[in-house]
Design an enzyme around this catalytic site. Structure first.
Site, mmCIF file in Angstrom:
data_model
loop_
_atom_site.group_PDB
_atom_site.id
_atom_site.type_symbol
_atom_site.label_atom_id
_atom_site.label_comp_id
_atom_site.label_asym_id
_atom_site.label_seq_id
_atom_site.Cartn_x
_atom_site.Cartn_y
_atom_site.Cartn_z
ATOM 1 N N LYS A 12 -18.669 63.968 -20.044
ATOM 2 C CA LYS A 12 -17.971 64.225 -18.779
ATOM 3 C C LYS A 12 -16.546 63.687 -18.876
ATOM 4 O O LYS A 12 -16.336 62.569 -19.379
ATOM 5 C CB LYS A 12 -18.733 63.564 -17.623
ATOM 6 C CG LYS A 12 -18.171 63.878 -16.247
ATOM 7 C CD LYS A 12 -18.993 63.227 -15.134
ATOM 8 C CE LYS A 12 -18.487 63.587 -13.750
ATOM 9 N NZ LYS A 12 -19.275 62.918 -12.673
ATOM 10 N N SER A 65 -20.866 66.069 -9.089
ATOM 11 C CA SER A 65 -19.634 66.372 -9.780
ATOM 12 C C SER A 65 -19.780 66.610 -11.290
ATOM 13 O O SER A 65 -18.855 67.147 -11.904
ATOM 14 C CB SER A 65 -18.640 65.231 -9.542
ATOM 15 O OG SER A 65 -19.095 64.038 -10.136
ATOM 16 N N SER A 84 -24.184 62.602 -8.489
ATOM 17 C CA SER A 84 -23.476 63.504 -9.407
ATOM 18 C C SER A 84 -24.120 63.752 -10.760
ATOM 19 O O SER A 84 -23.679 64.639 -11.489
ATOM 20 C CB SER A 84 -22.055 63.001 -9.630
ATOM 21 O OG SER A 84 -21.253 63.408 -8.548
HETATM 22 N N1 GLN Z 1 -20.940 64.497 -4.023
HETATM 23 C C1 GLN Z 1 -20.721 63.119 -3.733
HETATM 24 C C2 GLN Z 1 -19.266 62.906 -3.423
HETATM 25 O O1 GLN Z 1 -18.574 63.834 -3.285
HETATM 26 C C3 GLN Z 1 -21.159 62.275 -4.911
HETATM 27 C C4 GLN Z 1 -20.233 62.377 -6.047
HETATM 28 C C5 GLN Z 1 -20.642 61.521 -7.208
HETATM 29 O O2 GLN Z 1 -21.785 61.104 -7.331
HETATM 30 N N2 GLN Z 1 -19.670 61.248 -8.046
HETATM 31 O O3 GLN Z 1 -18.797 61.814 -3.298
#
Ligand code: GLN
Length: 485
Positions: free
Chosen positions: A79, A154, A178
């Site tokens: 990532k 994400s 995410s």
């Molecule tokens: N979707 C969540 C956010 O927008 C979690 C994102 C994540 O776990 N990095 O913050």
């Protein structure tokens, strides 16, 4: 089956038996990338030269008759939130579009030392803020199961790369879901370890009290193998835990006899698609057939997970992202008439909409006079959420819920509806708030799209999660399904 379609443990045997070379395997992965990447768009940067060198080193070792490690020679997608020395690391943001880190994240360094082969840097939501990978400053990634749907986020690039066989394993990061939510949308395995189990050194910070790095893989065995590489204390991350790391492959035993499963009813409430709830309940029944017992329970504070997360995470983000000012590295606005103008324009032009939105909310929540009403209060509610889990774990070994209330949604469907977007993480966020480990594994399909099952465990009890996940996986076929691209 093509080499790129296999799991790491299957490939390890082929490498050791000299049935294949690491070079052949790496070529197979890049051939696949060339074939499907135009549709999937999982990668921001491909690192073919690095990969071929790493592969050659493994082949030389094999030629000398030396033993290789379990993941030596295995192609991995990383990532783009993780710093890779000499390899561009953007965090999917324009503000870091040209950033080449002078150092490796600890997990990256560990994977290099383990002889893994770096295929490239995976797309993501900008600064890991989002649930669909549509917030990438560069392009959205598509779900290999249906290219009109999102891969989740994400870590959507990592999930899509694994599902599309454009790598063998991947790393993601999880602040509110995410790793698990995209794993669920793409039909793969994703583990968010206990907070502190894996070093965050070199992970570009989003919300430091929640962020954790973890494996995204085709099956539970590969997940355990990758955990063996990345877990452990690191003097460079003072929040990493000093506890010894078990050999996670010892958990790969199909045995849930006597296991006590709690099923918190709040996670099956309104908003959960009937097909998702049904698949998760069927999976729980399956585990009971295999010797576990399950009982409905309640974690009443779970419903405050989402609202408190959206105070705590943006607050921490507003502080973490203050460092991007165009001075030392990254994007700098053209207008340098004075330093304040340069700084203001750099941030205005360099950050995307969602990131700015969070910086503003976070700055407000932390500002003098509001801190007590927002951040402090949210932190107190966070403790209540944690205590909910503590109580549940007095009676149960694991809790089981859906990973996300729905299967993958259409690209563009939720971009104008931030609440709907955020609800994709309603089942995963409480787990981060409590610092606990959670794993998502495939447990069915709806409308041809994968459904994910979330198993939540006690702090530092990844072993039980892996054992339960493995037992279920061995008794089912879901993980063997592949998208037709
Ligand atoms: N979707 C969540 C956010 O927008 C979690 C994102 C994540 O776990 N990095 O913050």
């Amino acid at each position: 089956m093509k080499l790129n379609e296999l799991t790491a443990h299957e490939l390890h045997d082929l490498l050791v038996n000299k049935a294949i070379s690491c070079r052949e395997l790496t070529e197979a992965v890049f051939t696949r990338v060339e074939a499907v990447e135009e549709q999937v768009k999982a990668y921001l940067t491909l690192t073919r030269d690095v990969a071929m060198q790493q592969a050659a080193a493994v082949d030389e070792k094999l030629a000398r008759g030396e033993a290789i490690g379990a993941l030596e020679g295995i192609p991995v997608a990383i990532k783009d939130v993780l710093c890779t020395q000499g390899i561009r690391t953007t965090c999917a943001s324009k503000i870091l579009y040209n950033f080449i880190p002078p150092y490796d994240a600890t997990v990256v360094q560990k994977m290099r030392a383990a002889g893994m082969v770096f295929i490239g840097k995976a797309n993501m939501d900008e600064f890991a803020m989002g649930s669909s990978t549509e917030n990438s400053a560069f392009f959205p990634t598509r779900n290999p199961w249906d290219l009109t749907t999102v891969p989740g986020g994400s870590s959507g690039g990592s999930a899509a790369a694994v599902a599309a066989d454009e790598c063998i394993v991947a790393l993601g990061s999880d602040t509110g879901g995410s790793i698990r939510q995209p794993a669920s949308f793409c039909g793969i395995v994703g583990l968010k370890p206990t907070y502190g189990r894996v070093s965050r050194y070199g992970l570009i910070a989003f919300a430091s009290s929640l962020d954790q790095i973890g494996p995204m893989t085709k099956d539970v065995t590969d997940c355990a193998l990758l955990m063996n590489i990345i877990a452990g204390h690191d003097p460079l991350d003072s929040t990493s835990l000093p506890q010894p790391v078990p050999d996670y492959t010892n958990s790969l035993v199909p045995d849930v006899k006597g296991l006590r499963i709690g099923v918190p009813k709040e996670y099956f409430a309104q908003g959960v698609e009937p097909a998702v709830a049904e698949a998760v309940r069927a999976a729980i029944d399956k585990l009971c057939e295999l010797g576990a017992t399950a009982e409905e329970t309640s974690t009443p504070y779970a419903e405050y997970g989402l609202p408190t997360y959206y105070i705590i995470a943006p607050s921490e983000a507003s502080s973490n992202l203050a460092r991007y000012d165009g001075v030392q590295y990254g994007y700098r606005a053209a207008d340098e008439s004075d330093v304040i103008t340069m700084l203001r324009k750099t941030r205005a032009e360099g950050f995307g909409h969602e990131v700015k939105h969070r910086i503003m909310i976070g700055t407000y929540a932390l500002s003098s006079g509001y801190y007590d009403a927002y951040y402090l209060k949210a932190s107190k509610v966070r403790t209540l959420i944690k205590q909910d889990f503590d109580r549940a774990f007095e009676k149960y070994d694991v809790l089981i819920t859906p990973t996300s209330p729905t299967v993958a949604f259409k690209l563009g469907e939720r971009t104008d509806d931030p609440l709907a977007m955020k609800l994709a993480d309603v089942c995963t966020i409480p787990v981060n708030m409590a610092g606990l480990p959670g794993i998502s594994i495939p447990c069915g399909f709806d409308k041809g799209l994968p459904i994910g099952l979330q198993i939540i465990g006690k702090a530092l009890d990844e072993e039980t999660l892996l054992r339960v996940a493995y037992t279920y996986e061995q008794a089912t076929e879901w993980h063997k399904q592949k998208p037709r691209l």
